[in-house]
Design a protein around this motif. Structure first.
Motif, PDB file in Angstrom:
ATOM      1  N   ASP A 232       0.823  -1.213   0.000  1.00  0.00           N
ATOM      2  CA  ASP A 232       0.000   0.000   0.000  1.00  0.00           C
ATOM      3  C   ASP A 232       0.854   1.260   0.000  1.00  0.00           C
ATOM      4  N   VAL A 233       1.942   1.245   0.775  1.00  0.00           N
ATOM      5  CA  VAL A 233       2.792   2.437   0.824  1.00  0.00           C
ATOM      6  C   VAL A 233       3.511   2.641  -0.510  1.00  0.00           C
ATOM      7  N   VAL A 234       3.825   1.557  -1.215  1.00  0.00           N
ATOM      8  CA  VAL A 234       4.423   1.678  -2.548  1.00  0.00           C
ATOM      9  C   VAL A 234       3.419   2.318  -3.507  1.00  0.00           C
ATOM     10  N   ASP A 235       2.166   1.898  -3.415  1.00  0.00           N
ATOM     11  CA  ASP A 235       1.118   2.462  -4.269  1.00  0.00           C
ATOM     12  C   ASP A 235       0.952   3.962  -4.002  1.00  0.00           C
ATOM     13  N   LEU A 236       0.894   4.343  -2.725  1.00  0.00           N
ATOM     14  CA  LEU A 236       0.742   5.750  -2.368  1.00  0.00           C
ATOM     15  C   LEU A 236       1.969   6.548  -2.797  1.00  0.00           C
ATOM     16  N   TYR A 237       3.144   5.984  -2.588  1.00  0.00           N
ATOM     17  CA  TYR A 237       4.418   6.637  -2.923  1.00  0.00           C
ATOM     18  C   TYR A 237       4.448   7.058  -4.388  1.00  0.00           C
ATOM     19  N   GLU A 238       3.912   6.199  -5.258  1.00  0.00           N
ATOM     20  CA  GLU A 238       3.926   6.487  -6.694  1.00  0.00           C
ATOM     21  C   GLU A 238       2.894   7.547  -7.077  1.00  0.00           C
ATOM     22  N   ARG A 239       1.936   7.806  -6.224  1.00  0.00           N
ATOM     23  CA  ARG A 239       0.852   8.743  -6.540  1.00  0.00           C
ATOM     24  C   ARG A 239       1.090  10.161  -6.021  1.00  0.00           C
ATOM     25  N   VAL A 240       2.039  10.327  -5.090  1.00  0.00           N
ATOM     26  CA  VAL A 240       2.260  11.653  -4.488  1.00  0.00           C
ATOM     27  C   VAL A 240       3.684  12.117  -4.746  1.00  0.00           C
ATOM     28  N   LYS A 241       3.939  13.365  -4.480  1.00  0.00           N
ATOM     29  CA  LYS A 241       5.269  13.939  -4.708  1.00  0.00           C
ATOM     30  C   LYS A 241       5.682  14.782  -3.509  1.00  0.00           C
ATOM     31  N   VAL A 242       6.939  15.174  -3.481  1.00  0.00           N
ATOM     32  CA  VAL A 242       7.427  16.081  -2.444  1.00  0.00           C
ATOM     33  C   VAL A 242       6.627  17.385  -2.550  1.00  0.00           C
ATOM     34  N   GLY A 243       6.174  17.875  -1.397  1.00  0.00           N
ATOM     35  CA  GLY A 243       5.342  19.072  -1.374  1.00  0.00           C
ATOM     36  C   GLY A 243       3.871  18.776  -1.150  1.00  0.00           C
ATOM     37  N   THR A 244       3.483  17.476  -1.217  1.00  0.00           N
ATOM     38  CA  THR A 244       2.097  17.110  -0.984  1.00  0.00           C
ATOM     39  C   THR A 244       1.655  17.521   0.416  1.00  0.00           C
ATOM     40  N   ARG A 245       0.480  18.059   0.505  1.00  0.00           N
ATOM     41  CA  ARG A 245      -0.084  18.505   1.783  1.00  0.00           C
ATOM     42  C   ARG A 245      -0.653  17.299   2.539  1.00  0.00           C
ATOM     43  N   VAL A 246      -0.340  17.219   3.838  1.00  0.00           N
ATOM     44  CA  VAL A 246      -0.802  16.108   4.680  1.00  0.00           C
ATOM     45  C   VAL A 246      -1.536  16.680   5.889  1.00  0.00           C
ATOM     46  N   ILE A 247      -2.803  16.293   6.032  1.00  0.00           N
ATOM     47  CA  ILE A 247      -3.639  16.729   7.152  1.00  0.00           C
ATOM     48  C   ILE A 247      -3.848  15.536   8.080  1.00  0.00           C
ATOM     49  N   VAL A 248      -3.424  15.637   9.336  1.00  0.00           N
ATOM     50  CA  VAL A 248      -3.611  14.575  10.318  1.00  0.00           C
ATOM     51  C   VAL A 248      -4.675  14.999  11.309  1.00  0.00           C
TER      52      VAL A 248
END
Length: 249
Positions: A232-248
């Motif tokens: 799953d983390v490999v799948d997400l890794y390929e879909r996002v880039k540096v600078g992506t906004r993360v809301i926790v």
């Protein structure tokens, strides 16, 4: 007359001995399952037999039990495999075990955030990657254990494949107090707790990363990082880039 009485007495004694001998072999000795090994026995049982074992063990009663025919056949053919099954630890399930709701899926998701944003719902153990047309890609995650929860907003500042692990000094000291001694560093690989990929959040020590313990997905188990199954983390890794906004949340 005396001979007849002696013969009758002998016959009666012989019959009584035969009955006693037969009764002796009819006695079924109870098998008392101690609490320490009850789990191993129940791993091999099923249906009403298993339920009977559970009730007896809970009540502290002895348990009369015979092995299921299927198990006897397996023991005769595969004794080594059966011994391995008895050593199975229920607190550490099979590597691929995961609740169905935590498997990746695309679903309807209304939000004010723009496509490409990552939203992490720590209460429900989900990570959402916002997509267009009111949809999102949802993944199951493991989150911070009690005392290590947090919320906030960051951006992905770095991405790494099969990252090295450098436990923070605080974590090393905390685990040493429990008798667990962590390495100063560990190179990337399947045994590494960071798993296959890592996405670093801001200037913090927190990351979205893979794991070498996929059975923990869906639980509050980490020191604050967001962990995912490696695939799953490999799948997400390929879909996002540096600078992506993360809301926790």
């Amino acid at each position: 007359m005396t001979r007849s009485r002696l013969l009758l007495t002998a016959l009666l004694s012989l019959a009584a001995s035969t009955v006693i001998a037969e009764d002796r072999y009819k006695v079924v000795r109870p098998v008392i399952i101690e609490s320490g090994i009850a789990g191993q026995w129940m791993m091999q049982l099923g249906g009403p037999v298993r339920g009977q074992v559970v009730r007896r063990v809970e009540q502290g009663q002895p348990m009369r039990m015979t092995q299921p025919r299927r198990l006897k056949r397996q023991l005769a053919v595969e004794p080594q495999a059966q011994m391995q099954q008895a050593a199975y630890h229920p607190e550490r399930p099979a590597v691929n075990a995961i609740e169905p709701q935590f498997l990746p899926q695309t679903l309807a998701y209304e939000t004010k955030y723009k496509p490409g944003t990552i939203i992490i719902d720590t209460n429900n153990r989900f990570l959402y990657l916002v997509m267009s047309n009111g949809q999102a890609r949802r993944y199951g995650v493991g989150v911070g254990k009690p005392g290590f929860e947090w919320a906030g907003e960051h951006k992905i500042t770095r991405k790494a494949e099969w990252p090295e692990w450098h436990p923070p000094k605080e974590m090393i000291e905390r685990e040493a107090a429990k008798g667990h001694y962590l390495p100063v560093s560990m190179e990337g690989g399947e045994a590494n707790p960071l798993g296959a990929r890592a996405m670093y959040l801001g200037s913090t020590l927190y990351r979205i990363h893979g794991t070498n313990a996929p059975w923990t997905i869906g639980y509050a188990v980490s020191s604050g990082c967001i962990r995912m199954r490696n695939e799953d983390v490999v799948d997400l890794y390929e879909r996002v880039k540096v600078g992506t906004r993360v809301i926790v949340l």
